[in-house]
Design an enzyme around this catalytic site. Structure first.
Site, PDB file in Angstrom:
ATOM      1  N   SER A  81       0.700  -1.021  -0.017  1.00 30.66           N
ATOM      2  CA  SER A  81       0.280  -0.340   0.238  1.00 30.66           C
ATOM      3  C   SER A  81       0.992   1.345   0.120  1.00 30.66           C
ATOM      4  CB  SER A  81      -1.474   0.241   1.285  1.00 30.66           C
ATOM      5  OG  SER A  81      -1.889   0.728   0.708  1.00 30.66           O
ATOM      6  N   HIS A 236      -7.899  -5.883   0.464  1.00 28.05           N
ATOM      7  CA  HIS A 236      -6.211  -4.686  -0.130  1.00 28.05           C
ATOM      8  C   HIS A 236      -5.554  -5.646   1.219  1.00 28.05           C
ATOM      9  CE1 HIS A 236      -4.184  -1.075  -0.576  1.00 28.05           C
ATOM     10  NE2 HIS A 236      -3.956  -0.957   0.903  1.00 28.05           N
TER      11      HIS A 236
END
EC number: 4.1.2.10
Length: 258
Positions: A81, A236
Site C-alpha cells: 500500500s 487489500h
C-alpha cells in the site's frame, strides 16, 4: 539446491509490522530470512504521528535496516500500500542492496513526476473515505494532513474478505497516520540511477477496494514493471485474507530472481 532469500517487508500507513504475522512464518518455514520493519510512529513505536513530520523520518527504520546489511547482501523488498512510497525512497538511496522491489497492492511512483504524483491522482478518485477522521498538524515546514480510519471504511474497503478476527484485531491496533503528501510534493523526483534502476514487479489482489484494479493498471502503464502477479479473491489486506496465495506469489518471485 534452491537459493533462499532475505525478504524485507514494509507495512502500510495506519498499521504496523503486525500485519505480517501470517506471512512471516510461511516464508521462514520455506527457509527464507524475514525482516518485518516497524516504521516510525507505527505499530508498537510509542511516538505519535505528529512527532514524525516528514516521510524521511517516517521511513528511517527501513533506511537503517538496509544500511545495516552486509556489503554484498541483496534483499527482496516488499512494500504494501503506502509502503510502495517507502520502498521507492529506499531504492533511491540503496539500489545495489535490492534484488527486486515488490509492490503489493501498493502505490507505484515514477521518476518523471514529484513523489506525491500517484497519491494526488488517487485522492482525485470518487468514492470518498466514509467514516475516516481527518485532522491536520502544523510542522516546521507547513501543514501535515492526518487521518484515522473509521471501522466502516476498514470493513468495506480493506478487510472485506478477511476473517472477522483479523478485522477486530485491526480495529484495536490501527493508528492515526499520514500520507505525507505535502512533504512528498516538495521532494525531488526519484532518480533513474537509483529507484529507476532497480527491478520491480507488482502483486495485485483481484478484489482490492482500497486501491482499485483500474488505478493499479494506470500506475503500471505510467511506470512499467517486469511482471504482474494477481491473487484471486484477495482484498487489500491480502496478507491476512489470502496468506498462502501471497506466499505462493512471493515464492515465484524468489525463484524468478535467483
Amino acid at each position: 539446491m534452491e537459493r533462499k532469500h532475505h525478504f524485507v517487508l514494509v507495512h502500510n500507513a495506519y498499521h504496523g509490522a503486525w500485519i505480517w504475522y501470517k506471512l512471516k512464518p510461511l516464508l521462514e518455514s520455506a527457509g527464507h530470512r524475514v525482516t518485518a520493519v516497524e516504521l516510525a510512529a507505527s505499530g508498537i513505536d510509542p511516538r505519535p504521528i505528529q512527532a514524525v513530520e516528514t516521510v524521511d523520518e517516517y521511513s528511517k527504520p527501513l533506511i537503517e535496516t538496509l544500511k545495516s546489511l552486509p556489503e554484498n547482501e541483496e534483499v527482496i523488498l516488499v512494500g504494501f500500500s503506502f509502503g510502495g512510497i517507502n520502498i521507492a525512497l529506499a531504492a533511491d538511496i540503496f539500489p545495489a542492496k535490492i534484488k527486486v522491489l515488490v509492490f503489493l497492492n501498493a502505490f507505484l511512483p515514477d521518476t518523471t513526476h514529484v513523489p506525491s504524483h500517484v497519491l494526488d491522482k488517487y485522492m482525485e478518485m470518487p468514492g470518498g473515505l466514509g467514516d475516516c477522521e481527518f485532522s491536520s498538524h502544523e510542522t516546521r515546514n507547513g501543514t501535515m494532513s492526518l487521518l484515522k480510519m473509521g471501522p466502516k471504511f476498514m470493513k468495506a474497503r480493506l478487510y472485506q474478505n478477511c476473517p472477522i478476527e483479523d478485522y477486530e484485531l485491526a480495529k484495536m491496533l490501527h493508528r492515526q497516520g499520514s500520507f505525507f503528501t505535502e512533504d512528498l510534493s516538495k521532494k525531488e523526483k526519484f532518480s533513474e540511477e537509483g529507484y529507476g534502476s532497480v527491478q520491480r514487479v507488482y502483486v495485485m489482489s483481484s478484489e482490492d477496494k482500497a486501491i482499485p484494479c483500474d488505478f493499479i493498471r494506470w500506475m503500471i502503464d505510467n511506470f512499467n514493471v517486469s511482471k504482474v502477479y494477481e491473487i484471486d479473491g484477495g482484498d487489500h489486506m491480502v496478507m491476512l485474507s489470502k496468506p498462502q496465495k501471497l506466499f505462493d506469489s512471493l515464492s515465484a518471485i524468489a525463484t524468478d530472481y535467483m
